[in-house]
Design a protein around this motif. Structure first.
Motif, PDB file in Angstrom:
ATOM      1  N   ASN A 285      -9.301   3.994  -2.833  1.00 44.77           N
ATOM      2  CA  ASN A 285      -9.851   4.321  -4.004  1.00 44.77           C
ATOM      3  C   ASN A 285      -8.914   4.465  -5.170  1.00 44.77           C
ATOM      4  O   ASN A 285      -8.884   4.147  -6.330  1.00 44.77           O
ATOM      5  CB  ASN A 285     -10.802   5.445  -3.955  1.00 44.77           C
ATOM      6  CG  ASN A 285     -10.033   6.581  -3.429  1.00 44.77           C
ATOM      7  OD1 ASN A 285      -8.785   6.653  -3.154  1.00 44.77           O
ATOM      8  ND2 ASN A 285     -10.818   7.831  -3.499  1.00 44.77           N
ATOM      9  N   TYR A 286      -7.463   5.042  -4.784  1.00 45.29           N
ATOM     10  CA  TYR A 286      -6.530   4.951  -5.589  1.00 45.29           C
ATOM     11  C   TYR A 286      -5.975   3.507  -6.178  1.00 45.29           C
ATOM     12  O   TYR A 286      -5.654   3.319  -7.498  1.00 45.29           O
ATOM     13  CB  TYR A 286      -5.191   5.957  -5.278  1.00 45.29           C
ATOM     14  CG  TYR A 286      -4.148   5.858  -6.169  1.00 45.29           C
ATOM     15  CD1 TYR A 286      -4.179   6.989  -7.122  1.00 45.29           C
ATOM     16  CD2 TYR A 286      -2.995   5.186  -6.127  1.00 45.29           C
ATOM     17  CE1 TYR A 286      -3.005   7.077  -7.967  1.00 45.29           C
ATOM     18  CE2 TYR A 286      -1.984   5.047  -7.056  1.00 45.29           C
ATOM     19  CZ  TYR A 286      -2.135   6.422  -7.913  1.00 45.29           C
ATOM     20  OH  TYR A 286      -1.018   6.442  -8.937  1.00 45.29           O
TER      21      TYR A 286
ATOM     22  N   ASN B 274      -9.304  -1.907 -11.991  1.00 46.79           N
ATOM     23  CA  ASN B 274     -10.205  -1.106 -12.839  1.00 46.79           C
ATOM     24  C   ASN B 274     -10.596  -1.917 -14.094  1.00 46.79           C
ATOM     25  O   ASN B 274     -10.910  -1.111 -15.069  1.00 46.79           O
ATOM     26  CB  ASN B 274      -9.265   0.267 -13.197  1.00 46.79           C
ATOM     27  CG  ASN B 274     -10.290   1.314 -13.617  1.00 46.79           C
ATOM     28  OD1 ASN B 274     -11.517   1.405 -13.449  1.00 46.79           O
ATOM     29  ND2 ASN B 274      -9.747   2.365 -14.387  1.00 46.79           N
TER      30      ASN B 274
ATOM     31  N   MET C  82       3.832   1.742  -5.646  1.00 45.37           N
ATOM     32  CA  MET C  82       2.739   1.681  -6.657  1.00 45.37           C
ATOM     33  C   MET C  82       3.226   1.261  -8.007  1.00 45.37           C
ATOM     34  O   MET C  82       2.510   0.359  -8.776  1.00 45.37           O
ATOM     35  CB  MET C  82       1.836   3.067  -7.025  1.00 45.37           C
ATOM     36  CG  MET C  82       1.103   3.279  -5.472  1.00 45.37           C
ATOM     37  SD  MET C  82      -0.157   2.269  -5.195  1.00 45.37           S
ATOM     38  CE  MET C  82       0.617   1.437  -3.812  1.00 45.37           C
TER      39      MET C  82
ATOM     40  N   TRP D 264       2.947   4.442  -1.072  1.00 48.55           N
ATOM     41  CA  TRP D 264       2.874   5.233  -2.316  1.00 48.55           C
ATOM     42  C   TRP D 264       4.239   4.724  -3.276  1.00 48.55           C
ATOM     43  O   TRP D 264       3.882   4.712  -4.342  1.00 48.55           O
ATOM     44  CB  TRP D 264       2.953   6.684  -2.085  1.00 48.55           C
ATOM     45  CG  TRP D 264       1.846   7.369  -1.852  1.00 48.55           C
ATOM     46  CD1 TRP D 264       1.233   7.958  -0.458  1.00 48.55           C
ATOM     47  CD2 TRP D 264       0.583   7.633  -2.674  1.00 48.55           C
ATOM     48  NE1 TRP D 264       0.002   8.475  -0.805  1.00 48.55           N
ATOM     49  CE2 TRP D 264      -0.355   8.111  -2.056  1.00 48.55           C
ATOM     50  CE3 TRP D 264       0.539   7.174  -4.282  1.00 48.55           C
ATOM     51  CZ2 TRP D 264      -1.750   8.486  -2.620  1.00 48.55           C
ATOM     52  CZ3 TRP D 264      -0.565   7.524  -4.807  1.00 48.55           C
ATOM     53  CH2 TRP D 264      -1.545   8.100  -4.129  1.00 48.55           C
TER      54      TRP D 264
ATOM     55  N   TYR E 252      -8.432   1.972  -8.622  1.00 48.46           N
ATOM     56  CA  TYR E 252      -8.312   2.377  -9.780  1.00 48.46           C
ATOM     57  C   TYR E 252      -6.900   1.924 -10.384  1.00 48.46           C
ATOM     58  O   TYR E 252      -7.024   1.608 -11.706  1.00 48.46           O
ATOM     59  CB  TYR E 252      -8.253   4.154  -9.750  1.00 48.46           C
ATOM     60  CG  TYR E 252      -7.686   4.588 -11.151  1.00 48.46           C
ATOM     61  CD1 TYR E 252      -8.771   4.840 -12.046  1.00 48.46           C
ATOM     62  CD2 TYR E 252      -6.343   5.175 -11.324  1.00 48.46           C
ATOM     63  CE1 TYR E 252      -8.493   5.456 -13.271  1.00 48.46           C
ATOM     64  CE2 TYR E 252      -6.008   5.749 -12.567  1.00 48.46           C
ATOM     65  CZ  TYR E 252      -7.260   5.755 -13.600  1.00 48.46           C
ATOM     66  OH  TYR E 252      -6.973   6.785 -14.786  1.00 48.46           O
ATOM     67  N   ALA E 253      -5.821   1.687  -9.814  1.00 43.38           N
ATOM     68  CA  ALA E 253      -4.634   1.385 -10.393  1.00 43.38           C
ATOM     69  C   ALA E 253      -4.816  -0.096 -10.637  1.00 43.38           C
ATOM     70  O   ALA E 253      -3.985  -0.439 -11.649  1.00 43.38           O
ATOM     71  CB  ALA E 253      -3.447   1.715  -9.295  1.00 43.38           C
TER      72      ALA E 253
ATOM     73  N   SER F 224       0.735  -1.244   0.092  1.00 41.84           N
ATOM     74  CA  SER F 224       0.177  -0.022  -0.029  1.00 41.84           C
ATOM     75  C   SER F 224       0.906   1.283  -0.042  1.00 41.84           C
ATOM     76  O   SER F 224       0.018   2.305  -0.070  1.00 41.84           O
ATOM     77  CB  SER F 224      -1.086  -0.034   1.253  1.00 41.84           C
ATOM     78  OG  SER F 224      -1.732  -0.877   0.949  1.00 41.84           O
TER      79      SER F 224
ATOM     80  N   ALA G 212      -1.209   4.922   0.067  1.00 41.90           N
ATOM     81  CA  ALA G 212      -2.258   5.285  -0.793  1.00 41.90           C
ATOM     82  C   ALA G 212      -3.587   4.925  -0.522  1.00 41.90           C
ATOM     83  O   ALA G 212      -3.859   3.863   0.128  1.00 41.90           O
ATOM     84  CB  ALA G 212      -1.903   4.648  -2.083  1.00 41.90           C
TER      85      ALA G 212
END
Length: 223
Positions: free
Chosen positions: A152-153, A160, A110, A107, A156-157, A105, A149
């Motif tokens: 919801n990010y 999705n 990612m 940042w 999306y990554a 998780s 992060a």
């Protein structure tokens, strides 16, 4: 692909924990192995590489589901996270029935998460498999660390696609949602197997019972 053992009346399913280096795959398996009654599980086997390990063990759930007179048994595997061991990843993925993708998780991880998820899809394609056809659950690990992060990010990554997967917020070193994740992927693959084998589908029980006392088991469902 599930393995049917007629001598022991067992159907074995293979679940692979996939993800980038140091995301928590080994921590997941260690926690699960420690919490399952030794009478219901095999030894935790480690296949060492130069700097990483591939782990696996099998277990018979406490309330093992019976399908056509066969008791279900599960084999859990991890893959090495480093790209240089991609051939080992491909080997471990052979005949996979279900996948838990473990994402870090933080940042700064990612890009590695996204690359590893694409690598998973690519390696499945080499076996003429499509990710959407394989029971898969996403695990957003290390939610207790700073600089993480928002969910919801990460959705999306990593989640999705047209066919979205169940996802869980996890703290693998305390056990939070570790068994919830395992139960989720097990349920999906059992339903798929039952449908394909034309077995009457009832309400399947959770595959495993033990969880960390007091640990919240918050499930996130796909929208």
């Amino acid at each position: 692909m599930s393995i049917i053992n007629y001598a022991s009346r067992e159907i074995q399913f293979k679940i692979v924990y996939y993800g980038p280096a140091l995301c928590g795959k080994t921590t997941n398996l260690n926690y699960i192995h420690q919490r399952i009654n030794p009478l219901n599980r095999g030894d935790l086997v480690s296949l060492a590489t130069a700097s990483e390990r591939t782990l696996f063990f099998d277990f018979l759930p406490l309330n093992a589901v019976v399908i056509k007179g066969f008791v279900t048994k599960f084999q859990l595997y991890t893959v090495p996270g480093q790209v240089i061991y991609n051939a080992t990843r491909q080997l471990v993925l052979r005949s996979v029935d279900g996948i838990v993708f473990v994402a870090d998780s933080q940042w700064e991880k990612m890009e590695e998460n996204v690359e590893s998820f694409k690598n998973l899809s690519d390696n499945l394609a080499l076996q003429n498999m499509v990710l959407d056809d394989v029971p898969c659950v996403l695990e957003y690990n290390k939610r207790d660390l700073p600089n993480i992060a928002p969910v919801n990010y990460m959705e999306y990554a990593l989640n999705n696609r047209k066919k979205r997967s169940q996802s869980f917020e996890v703290i693998s070193n305390t056990g939070q949602n570790v068994f919830a994740t395992l139960n989720a992927v097990s349920q999906v693959l059992l339903h798929k197997f039952s449908k394909q084998s034309q077995t009457p589908q009832g309400a399947l029980l959770p595959v495993v019972i033990p969880v960390e006392p007091g640990a919240p088991q918050t499930q996130r469902l796909p929208a």
